[in-house]
Design an enzyme around this catalytic site. Structure first.
Site, PDB file in Angstrom:
ATOM      1  N   ASP A  43     -10.333  10.103  12.394  1.00  0.00           N
ATOM      2  CA  ASP A  43      -9.601   9.382  11.361  1.00  0.00           C
ATOM      3  C   ASP A  43      -8.554  10.292  10.724  1.00  0.00           C
ATOM      4  O   ASP A  43      -8.886  11.333  10.172  1.00  0.00           O
ATOM      5  CB  ASP A  43     -10.589   8.909  10.284  1.00  0.00           C
ATOM      6  N   TYR A  48      -1.504  12.540   5.718  1.00  0.00           N
ATOM      7  CA  TYR A  48      -2.253  13.788   5.859  1.00  0.00           C
ATOM      8  C   TYR A  48      -1.404  14.885   6.495  1.00  0.00           C
ATOM      9  O   TYR A  48      -1.774  16.045   6.458  1.00  0.00           O
ATOM     10  CB  TYR A  48      -3.511  13.593   6.703  1.00  0.00           C
ATOM     11  N   LYS A  73      -3.198   5.606   9.460  1.00  0.00           N
ATOM     12  CA  LYS A  73      -2.855   4.693   8.373  1.00  0.00           C
ATOM     13  C   LYS A  73      -1.391   4.819   7.989  1.00  0.00           C
ATOM     14  O   LYS A  73      -0.838   5.914   8.024  1.00  0.00           O
ATOM     15  CB  LYS A  73      -3.701   5.033   7.137  1.00  0.00           C
ATOM     16  N   HIS A 106      -2.922   1.946   4.015  1.00  0.00           N
ATOM     17  CA  HIS A 106      -3.663   2.959   3.264  1.00  0.00           C
ATOM     18  C   HIS A 106      -4.006   2.538   1.830  1.00  0.00           C
ATOM     19  O   HIS A 106      -5.075   2.875   1.333  1.00  0.00           O
ATOM     20  CB  HIS A 106      -2.844   4.252   3.232  1.00  0.00           C
TER      21      HIS A 106
END
Length: 179
Positions: A43, A48, A73, A106
């Site tokens: 994930d 990120y 996401k 998200h």
């Protein structure tokens, strides 16, 4: 590894390896190690900033692609139909993949309805096996479900002994949305 059957029939591993806050320079090795230890669900998220490292790890591992379940996401600044379509392609390129197993919105901010239309289209085109949302409280999830053509398969939420979210889980169960 135990799996759960999503509302569209896709089997998803019940446990996964999340790469939130793992820096790009150490993420590739962390994902390789996780895959070596038996994790099959990885994930990540565009926000990120480590999708490229995840992609390198997936490309270099000995596990066939179809045995992995890769999730990413679209973040707040990627909301709106056109932006989400572009974000999806950027994530695919960063991850070095031909398809995603799960693509999520998200957070419920901005034009996430436009983004949901993009996800529905990507799903129909076979570019993603399952679609869903993250961090949607029951009111937002209900509203989206009642106004969408395709019900989300997932609502990825924070859950632990100190935050059990009984009401959220009951609503997800009624809607056939997997927490």
């Amino acid at each position: 590894m135990k799996t759960v059957r999503l509302n569209n029939g896709v089997e998803m591993p019940m446990e996964g390896f999340g790469v939130f806050q793992i820096p790009e320079d150490s993420c590739e090795q962390a994902v390789k190690d996780a895959i070596d230890l038996g994790y099959r669900l990885i994930d990540t998220a565009s926000s990120y900033q480590n999708e490229k490292a995840v992609g390198r790890a997936v490309a270099s591992c000995d596990v066939p692609r179809e045995e992995l379940f890769i999730t990413t996401k679209a973040y707040i600044q990627q909301m709106r139909y056109e932006k989400t379509k572009q974000a999806f392609q950027e994530s695919l390129d960063n991850l070095r993949l031909q398809y995603l197993d799960l693509y999520l919105i998200h957070m419920p901010f901005g034009d996430y309805y436009g983004s949901w239309k993009a996800l529905e289209e990507l799903y129909r085109e076979g570019k993603v096996r399952a679609i869903g949302v993250c961090n949607f409280l029951p009111d937002r999830l209900l509203d989206l479900c009642y106004n969408a053509e395709i019900t989300p398969q997932i609502d990825q939420i924070e859950r632990h002994p100190h935050y059990q979210r009984k009401e959220d889980l009951e609503i997800m169960d009624e809607l056939k949305v997997q927490p």
